[in-house]
Design a protein around this motif. Structure first.
Motif, PDB file in Angstrom:
ATOM      1  N   UNK A 124       0.849  -1.196   0.000  1.00 21.66           N
ATOM      2  CA  UNK A 124       0.000   0.000   0.000  1.00 21.66           C
ATOM      3  C   UNK A 124       0.877   1.235   0.000  1.00 21.66           C
ATOM      4  N   UNK A 125       0.371   2.299  -0.580  1.00 20.48           N
ATOM      5  CA  UNK A 125       0.991   3.600  -0.354  1.00 20.48           C
ATOM      6  C   UNK A 125       0.095   4.294   0.680  1.00 20.48           C
ATOM      7  N   UNK A 126       0.731   4.781   1.742  1.00 18.15           N
ATOM      8  CA  UNK A 126      -0.040   5.315   2.871  1.00 18.15           C
ATOM      9  C   UNK A 126      -0.042   6.838   2.814  1.00 18.15           C
ATOM     10  N   UNK A 127      -1.223   7.398   2.584  1.00 19.59           N
ATOM     11  CA  UNK A 127      -1.335   8.858   2.455  1.00 19.59           C
ATOM     12  C   UNK A 127      -1.856   9.506   3.727  1.00 19.59           C
ATOM     13  N   UNK A 128      -1.510  10.762   3.881  1.00 17.33           N
ATOM     14  CA  UNK A 128      -1.916  11.485   5.090  1.00 17.33           C
ATOM     15  C   UNK A 128      -1.876  12.981   4.813  1.00 17.33           C
ATOM     16  N   UNK A 129      -2.741  13.725   5.472  1.00 20.31           N
ATOM     17  CA  UNK A 129      -2.710  15.184   5.316  1.00 20.31           C
ATOM     18  C   UNK A 129      -1.639  15.788   6.217  1.00 20.31           C
ATOM     19  N   UNK A 130      -0.411  15.751   5.739  1.00 17.73           N
ATOM     20  CA  UNK A 130       0.678  16.412   6.475  1.00 17.73           C
ATOM     21  C   UNK A 130       0.712  17.840   5.914  1.00 17.73           C
ATOM     22  N   UNK A 131      -0.027  18.720   6.534  1.00 22.30           N
ATOM     23  CA  UNK A 131      -0.270  20.030   5.922  1.00 22.30           C
ATOM     24  C   UNK A 131       0.682  21.093   6.463  1.00 22.30           C
ATOM     25  N   UNK A 180       3.962   7.471   3.847  1.00 21.49           N
ATOM     26  CA  UNK A 180       4.893   7.674   2.736  1.00 21.49           C
ATOM     27  C   UNK A 180       4.403   8.636   1.667  1.00 21.49           C
ATOM     28  N   UNK A 181       3.314   9.309   1.951  1.00 20.74           N
ATOM     29  CA  UNK A 181       2.745  10.190   0.921  1.00 20.74           C
ATOM     30  C   UNK A 181       1.912  11.264   1.616  1.00 20.74           C
ATOM     31  N   UNK A 182       2.170  12.527   1.312  1.00 21.14           N
ATOM     32  CA  UNK A 182       1.345  13.586   1.910  1.00 21.14           C
ATOM     33  C   UNK A 182       0.429  14.224   0.876  1.00 21.14           C
ATOM     34  N   UNK A 183      -0.717  14.680   1.355  1.00 16.70           N
ATOM     35  CA  UNK A 183      -1.626  15.427   0.479  1.00 16.70           C
ATOM     36  C   UNK A 183      -1.304  16.916   0.595  1.00 16.70           C
ATOM     37  N   UNK A 184      -0.129  17.260   0.304  1.00 10.97           N
ATOM     38  CA  UNK A 184       0.306  18.637   0.346  1.00 10.97           C
ATOM     39  C   UNK A 184       1.464  18.782  -0.613  1.00 10.97           C
ATOM     40  N   UNK A 185       1.779  19.955  -1.078  1.00 13.22           N
ATOM     41  CA  UNK A 185       1.197  21.230  -0.655  1.00 13.22           C
ATOM     42  C   UNK A 185      -0.098  21.581  -1.386  1.00 13.22           C
ATOM     43  N   UNK A 186      -0.949  22.351  -0.694  1.00 17.06           N
ATOM     44  CA  UNK A 186      -2.086  22.947  -1.378  1.00 17.06           C
ATOM     45  C   UNK A 186      -1.557  24.177  -2.110  1.00 17.06           C
ATOM     46  N   UNK A 187      -1.716  24.194  -3.415  1.00 19.09           N
ATOM     47  CA  UNK A 187      -1.140  25.294  -4.195  1.00 19.09           C
ATOM     48  C   UNK A 187      -2.229  26.167  -4.821  1.00 19.09           C
ATOM     49  N   UNK A 188      -3.435  26.064  -4.281  1.00 24.48           N
ATOM     50  CA  UNK A 188      -4.549  26.859  -4.816  1.00 24.48           C
ATOM     51  C   UNK A 188      -4.341  28.342  -4.534  1.00 24.48           C
ATOM     52  N   UNK A 189      -4.346  29.122  -5.592  1.00 25.65           N
ATOM     53  CA  UNK A 189      -4.309  30.584  -5.435  1.00 25.65           C
ATOM     54  C   UNK A 189      -5.713  31.029  -5.033  1.00 25.65           C
ATOM     55  N   UNK A 190      -5.792  31.937  -4.093  1.00 24.20           N
ATOM     56  CA  UNK A 190      -7.111  32.470  -3.753  1.00 24.20           C
ATOM     57  C   UNK A 190      -7.036  33.953  -3.456  1.00 24.20           C
TER      58      UNK A 190
END
Ligand code: NOJ
Length: 760
Positions: free
Chosen positions: A113-120, A159-169
């Motif tokens: 598995x690849x283990x993802x996490x919100x390391x924000x 082993x995988x982060x859901x970051x960076x958030x690169x949304x311009x706002x």
């Protein structure tokens, strides 16, 4: 583990053709991985392929609405069958090892598995929220912060982060501005690169690096009226020039995954957008990692009215290039049948699975699926004191001095009576900000604790009023105190006799983040009243703001002599704030988002278009403005003061007329005119005066952090070239047009020292 080793060995015995040249070693490695992927793919059944495209949430830390059928027993069964390619929000070596063991030892092919996490903004030790970090404009420090996060998360099995958030706002109402880098595509792109390289390092197979995800592709930051999960309807020019550049920069920095998004863009939910995912991302940009959907976003195309049912949603998403399904359970239920019924071609699965397997190989998971699973290492790394030092460093760098009349700051270290007011001043939880699922609650150093380190003054603390008075039934949604002023009296009394009053006011940490849009950008609850009441008895106030978004603090700007933007600074909040208040650290942060005068100005941003009626030439009402408030922001993008002062002189160009393709050197002299050393973020903006697509009045095209001693002068040089002088046309093609340009250099987006040049 045995199965995986056997499998990998049986896939291919590769010849190790070594070469000293780094690129060819890299290319060789890539080819080896591609060969392994191809061989493995040949062994897989359709169901196993679909399994790799399926991601389940762990059994806790829910970060989205839980599907009814998402019960634990089904998930276990699917793990055993090899029908799960990834899990998210499983954390801690023990838990990760447990799920990994099931797939590796019990499934037919044992694909890890690849283990993802919100390391924000950190894992257990928290850095400032990403918007705050962006205010540092310090790419090295931002990269370091991502490295620290990767160190802790990887040690905990991730082993995988859901970051960076690169949304311009450009919309402070949108709660997720706290997760991004603000309003500017140039700054946003540089920060995206820094974060991606910080997480991924040079070697993804190392056990302290993790794969990064640039999200949310694309346009999510432009949700109409700042309302979460809302429609996005923007023009092609904004899409190509503002929204997409940070994603492109992430792809160029080799980001391994891209997350799509909940929003639709111009009528098409982006999860089902072939234009975005196939044509631009995987086509034009050549992205070779994989696309993960956002939580349930594939299924949500049904509610959007774009897919008729789950089967339709699966077909649309896979055709459009969404490779992995996060918690919609749509791929696992529908894809295999769609292939068998001849509705979609198996090659679509092959493409998606190859991308996913490739990243797993790159991470070294096939060599050792438990490479992130070492309890002793986890114990040593997670919360390591060195990480506290690193997050303190970036926390100080993230603070922005908005106003400092009569040099009220820094505070004197001795002989002062200081009254500290505000519930947030003693709060150890709120400064951790939103998105901190792996950290422990109430673990921030509070401002009170930070200030208590300075013993030379008499410090009195009074709460004044609660910010929040509880939580709703929803996860971490706070109820704001809009009534109880019973503690005002105490605070006012203590303020009366103080030499200086420090007030820590602002948003609770859970007033920003996902699902937390606001229509009011003032100080929440009774805090504005508290501020005014204290001001009446003692105007010598330093206002320290805590917030996850720009706030509209016009009253404070008019009346309060010193204002410090301290965001939510993570674990070391109080130490960082105290060191800045007492002048042990000279602030150098600059705003990455414009602060409005009131919410009615939003969206407000520095790189706006001139319009056909920019000024009131004839003293009449028919020009682009408001009749009830100035059209400028309260604090512009790039603004931020220091305890010293800087002067910009002698802006020089190496010519006046240039040819397209020439490199233009622009230099300026920066002098520290104050009495202490300090750092300045020197910012370069251009204006392309006439364009086939109208150009903004200013565009950031370079910046440099410069540290100068008192009295010191330094010449700073920037280069402008094809990469900085062009723009995207409405077909998304990058073009450079000849014509007249202006260039400005200064300490804010509104500084006026400038020059002109022509491009022929
Ligand atoms: C939904 C959010 O939009 C996304 O950013 C996050 O990574 C996922 N949930 C997983 O928690």
């Amino acid at each position: 583990m045995k199965k995986t080793f056997l499998l990998v060995a049986s896939i291919l015995i590769l010849n190790g053709c070594h070469n000293n040249n780094e690129t060819s070693i890299k290319n060789n490695k890539t080819t080896q991985i591609e060969q392994k992927v191809d061989s493995l793919l040949k062994l897989m059944t359709i169901e196993e392929k679909v399994g790799q495209m399926n991601q389940y949430n762990g059994f806790w830390d829910v970060t989205g609405p839980t599907p009814k059928e998402g019960n634990a027993s089904k998930k276990y069964e699917h793990l055993r069958k090899g029908w799960v390619g990834s899990m998210l929000s499983v954390r801690g070596v023990k838990e990760v090892r447990a799920v990994q063991k099931i797939v590796v030892e019990e499934s037919r092919l044992g694909i890890p598995l690849i283990i993802g996490f919100d390391v924000i903004h950190g894992y257990k030790t928290l850095s400032p929220i990403p918007l705050a970090e962006a205010a540092s404009w310090d790419l090295e420090a931002i990269k370091k912060s991502a490295e620290v996060a990767a160190n802790e998360a990887s040690a905990s099995g991730i082993n995988w982060t859901f970051g960076p958030m690169v949304d311009i706002s450009r919309d402070a109402r949108w709660g997720r501005v706290m997760e991004g880098a603000g309003e500017d595509p140039y700054l946003g792109s540089r920060i995206a690169e820094a974060r991606v390289t910080g997480f991924q390092g040079d070697d993804l197979s190392a056990s302290n690096t993790i794969a990064a995800t640039a999200k949310h592709f694309a346009g999510y930051g432009f949700s109409e009226s700042g309302k979460e999960y809302n429609t996005v309807d923007i023009g092609t020019s904004t899409l190509h020039n503002i929204v997409l550049p940070p994603f492109k920069a992430s792809v160029n920095a080799n980001v391994r995954s891209i997350m799509n998004s909940f929003n639709e863009l111009n009528g098409v939910p982006v999860t089902g957008s072939s234009y975005l995912q196939r044509d631009i991302l995987k086509g034009k940009w050549g992205f070779d990692g994989f696309v993960i959907s956002d939580w349930a976003s594939i299924g949500e195309m049904i509610s959007w009215g774009h897919a008729k049912d789950k089967r339709d949603a699966a077909r649309i998403a896979v055709t459009a290039g969404s490779d992995m399904d996060m918690e919609a359970h749509v791929y696992i239920e529908e894809l295999a049948e769609l292939v068998k019924d001849g509705i979609i071609d198996e090659s679509l699965l092959d493409d998606a699975v190859s991308r996913i397997l490739k990243v797993k190989f790159e991470l070294g998971l096939f060599d050792n699926p438990y490479k992130y699973c070492d309890e002793a290492h986890e114990k040593e790394m997670v919360g390591n004191p060195k990480h506290h030092e690193a997050v303190l460093d970036i926390a100080k760098k993230s603070i922005v001095l908005l106003k400092n009349e009569n040099n009220l700051l820094p505070l004197k270290k001795e002989g002062q009576k200081i009254t500290l007011i505000g519930a947030l001043a003693a709060d150890k939880n709120s400064p951790l900000g939103s998105w901190r699922i792996a950290s422990d609650d109430h673990t921030a150093v509070s401002v009170l604790e930070g200030m208590q380190q300075y013993k030379g003054n008499t410090l009195t603390y009074k709460k004044g009023a609660d910010v929040s008075v509880g939580q709703t039934a929803f996860v971490n949604e706070v109820i704001i105190n809009t009534e109880d002023k019973s503690q005002f009296k105490d605070a006012i009394y203590a303020a009366k006799t103080a030499d200086v009053v420090v007030m820590v006011l602002g948003e609770h940490g859970f007033q920003s983040g996902e699902g937390r849009s606001r229509t009011n950008l003032q100080l929440p609850g009774v805090q504005q009243e508290l501020l005014e009441a204290v001001f009446k008895v003692n105007p010598n106030i330093v206002l320290v703001l805590n917030n996850g978004r720009p706030l509209a603090v016009s009253w404070a700007d008019k009346h309060i002599p010193a204002i410090v933007e301290a965001w939510q600074l993570g674990t070391q909040t109080g130490n960082a704030v105290a060191q800045v208040l007492y002048g042990d650290y000279n602030p150098s942060g600059k705003l990455p988002m414009s602060f409005p005068r009131n919410v009615g100005q939003v969206p407000i941003y520095y790189n706006y278009k001139n319009t056909g009626r920019p000024t009131d030439k004839d003293n009449n009402v028919f020009w682009s403005h408001y009749i009830d408030v100035e059209k400028t922001p309260l604090y512009p993008f790039g603004h931020g003061l220091s305890y010293t002062t800087f002067e910009y002189n002698n802006l020089n160009l190496n010519g006046e007329i240039f040819k397209i393709g020439d490199t233009i050197n622009v230099s300026v002299e920066l002098k520290n005119t104050g009495d202490r050393k300090g750092k300045e973020v020197v910012q370069l903006y251009i204006r392309d005066l006439v364009g086939s697509i109208t150009r903004p009045v200013r565009e950031l095209k370079g910046f440099e952090l410069v540290q100068l001693k008192s009295g010191e002068t330094k010449t700073i040089t920037f280069n402008l070239d094809n990469e900085t002088l062009g723009f995207y046309d409405n077909n998304g093609d990058y073009i450079i047009e000849p014509g007249d340009f202006q260039v400005f250099i200064g300490g804010s987006s509104t500084d006026t020292l400038g020059a002109k040049f022509q491009l022929q």
